[in-house]
Enzyme design. Structure first.
Site, PDB file in Angstrom:
ATOM      1  N   SER A 115       0.608  -0.839   0.127  1.00 18.92           N
ATOM      2  CA  SER A 115       0.153  -0.084  -0.149  1.00 18.92           C
ATOM      3  C   SER A 115       0.598   1.186   0.145  1.00 18.92           C
ATOM      4  O   SER A 115       0.325   2.335  -0.946  1.00 18.92           O
ATOM      5  CB  SER A 115      -1.443  -0.222   1.550  1.00 18.92           C
ATOM      6  OG  SER A 115      -1.345  -1.376   1.065  1.00 18.92           O
ATOM      7  N   HIS A 144      -5.749  -9.574   4.657  1.00 13.99           N
ATOM      8  CA  HIS A 144      -5.066 -10.350   5.059  1.00 13.99           C
ATOM      9  C   HIS A 144      -5.289 -10.920   6.406  1.00 13.99           C
ATOM     10  O   HIS A 144      -4.285 -11.944   7.155  1.00 13.99           O
ATOM     11  CB  HIS A 144      -4.158  -8.629   6.081  1.00 13.99           C
ATOM     12  CG  HIS A 144      -2.737  -8.608   5.492  1.00 13.99           C
ATOM     13  ND1 HIS A 144      -2.061  -8.393   4.713  1.00 13.99           N
ATOM     14  CD2 HIS A 144      -3.300  -6.894   4.888  1.00 13.99           C
ATOM     15  CE1 HIS A 144      -1.555  -7.537   4.113  1.00 13.99           C
ATOM     16  NE2 HIS A 144      -2.234  -6.604   4.282  1.00 13.99           N
TER      17      HIS A 144
END
EC number: 5.4.2.12
Length: 515
Positions: free
Chosen positions: A64, A408
């Site tokens: 990210s 995740h």
């Protein structure tokens, strides 16, 4: 009202990669009628979001931070991982003045050198090769008490994969005849970024006082005991590593502490716990006055400690270029990705640009996001739709964290729910953009939810992927998509859709050509 603006909206679906195979693919198997129709009917392309295309080593999965820096910069930005690999390979790391001075200071005063960081080959927040180089640097310069405080991963790596790393470092210390692994703890505690200070306190007490719920003679035994308790790497409870007869590795006045994470967002809280005089997250039982505290890279401009690798500044990022042309912009996301659409997207600049508004939606306070896969998307969408219709903004940049944060967890069913939630949100965003006669780009910063099981190990796949991500155009212009793009092409694409000049610093190319 002639002054009403028709916004260009960039919607980043975090962790929403493109993979053709259905097996373990939470994106393809979710019911997504809205995205399906957009992909079939709107101009679209696939773009690269990993490896050399984003300034990472070849084959390295995207992440990210890197994704947003490239999205905002409009050029490939060489990442700290690549930069540090190069420094170590070429030998410059071992003469870095900040690191060598801190070690030399400890040697001269007979103090310990503590090295902490995420002991992982994930390459997202840190790399164990860098930690190994730091251990070697300290030993070469004569440090006799070298203590490694290992944060365990299991998030950017398979859930139970720390043993090989711990064995590697145990062997290195044995070879050096000096130093040891002094503690292990999951990143869930040591690397929180959501002000969950109860977690950070457990890590802080472990590091400063050598105080933990568990003790083991060696790191591998400590890890195996955690597995036996049902804890994966990420969640390993604070464990003091100390064999009979070994000195304890608590941190004391005058010691050197070097933090080897290179990514800022999950390094800030624990760093502030160590160094801020006015810290109030919890009552610190022990405040250590270090001889030197070194952060490997700059975690925040307001953290006033020495930094081994200060940031290279980027000029004329997308946000700065909009400011220079008197355009208004909004950045909006949940807590988990707020830093990404602001600090990282702006090339590491903390302060908003003139004309830049920001909206932060609190992420839900749950232990892990599989428990609430929709996260705060309803509130985020409501605020986003309102901003699109407000007529105030030339550009709106939004990040939906669900695909990544739920991906995740490794929980496939929760990831499917997250993706289906996003589809409903996108429907509302598309309608709002059309009503405002604006333009919309939908993309992602990297993949995650499209691969929920590791075919090699059979374990849950909790990490990012190296797969391409979608880019879709919805709007009032007839455009043709260009193939072979990457994240750094998005900013030039946006400027071209706004009929603005592209600054020479941006080397990316527009991916939608107006016909």
């Amino acid at each position: 009202m002639s002054s009403t603006k028709k916004p260009l909206v960039l919607t980043i679906l975090d962790g929403y990669g493109h993979r053709e195979e259905q097996q373990d693919n939470a994106i393809l198997n979710a019911k997504t009628p809205v995205m399906d129709v957009l992909w079939q009917q709107q101009p679209h392309t696939l773009i690269a979001a990993s490896g050399l295309d984003v300034g990472l080593p070849d084959g390295q999965m995207g992440n990210s931070e890197v994704g947003h820096v490239n999205l905002g910069a409009g050029r490939i930005v060489y990442q700290d991982l690549t930069r540090l690999d190069k420094e170590i390979k070429e030998g410059d790391f071992f003469t870095n003045p900040t690191l060598t001075a801190a070690v030399d200071n400890a040697v001269k005063t007979g103090k310990a050198v503590h090295i902490m960081g995420l002991l992982s080959a994930g390459g997202v927040h840190s790399h164990e090769d860098h930690i190994m180089a730091m251990v070697e640097l300290a030993a070469k310069r004569g440090a006799t008490a070298i203590y490694l405080h290992a944060f365990l991963d299991g998030r950017d790596t398979p859930p139970r994969s720390a043993e090989s790393s711990l064995k590697r470092f145990t062997a290195k210390f044995a070879e050096l005849g000096n130093g040891r692994i002094a503690s292990i703890i999951g990143r869930y505690y040591a690397m929180d970024r959501d002000n969950r200070w109860d977690r950070v306190q457990l890590a802080y007490d472990l590091l400063t006082q050598a105080k933990g719920e568990f003790t083991a003679d060696n790191a591998v035994a400590g890890l195996q005991a955690a597995y036996a308790r049902g804890e994966n790497d990420e969640f390993v409870k604070p464990t003091v590593i100390q064999a009979t007869g070994e000195a304890d590795a608590a941190m004391n006045e005058g010691d050197t502490l070097i933090f080897m994470n290179f990514r800022a967002d999950r390094a800030r809280q624990i760093t502030r716990t160590f160094v801020n005089a006015d810290f109030d997250g919890f009552k610190r039982d022990k405040v250590v006055n270090f001889g030197d505290f070194i952060m490997l890279t700059e975690y925040a401009a307001d953290i006033k400690v020495a930094c081994a690798y200060p940031p290279a500044s980027l000029t004329n990022t997308f946000g700065e270029w909009l400011m220079k042309h008197d355009k208004t912009q909004l950045r909006i996301s949940e807590t988990e990705k707020y830093a990404h659409v602001t600090f990282f997207y702006n090339g590491g600049v903390e302060e908003p640009f003139k004309g830049e508004d920001r909206i932060l939606i609190n992420s839900p306070k749950v232990a892990t996001y599989d428990l609430q896969p929709e996260m705060s998307s309803a509130e985020l969408t409501e605020k986003l739709v309102s901003a699109i219709g407000s007529g105030k903004y030339d550009v709106i940049i939004c990040n939906y964290p669900n695909g990544d944060m739920v991906g995740h967890t490794g929980d496939y069913d929760a990831a499917v729910k997250a993706v289906e939630t996003l589809d409903n949100c996108i429907e509302q965003v598309v309608a709002a953009v059309k009503a405002a006669d604006g333009q919309l780009l939908i993309t992602a910063d990297h993949g995650n939810a499209e691969q929920m099981r590791d075919p090699a190990t059979g374990q849950a796949h909790t990490a990012h992927t190296s797969l391409p991500v979608p880019l879709i155009y919805v709007g009032n212009k007839a455009v043709k998509a260009v193939e072979g793009g990457k994240l750094s092409d998005i900013a030039p694409t946006m400027l071209s859709l706004m009929e603005m000049e592209i600054p020479q610093e941006m080397t990316g190319k527009p991916l939608f050509i107006v016909e």
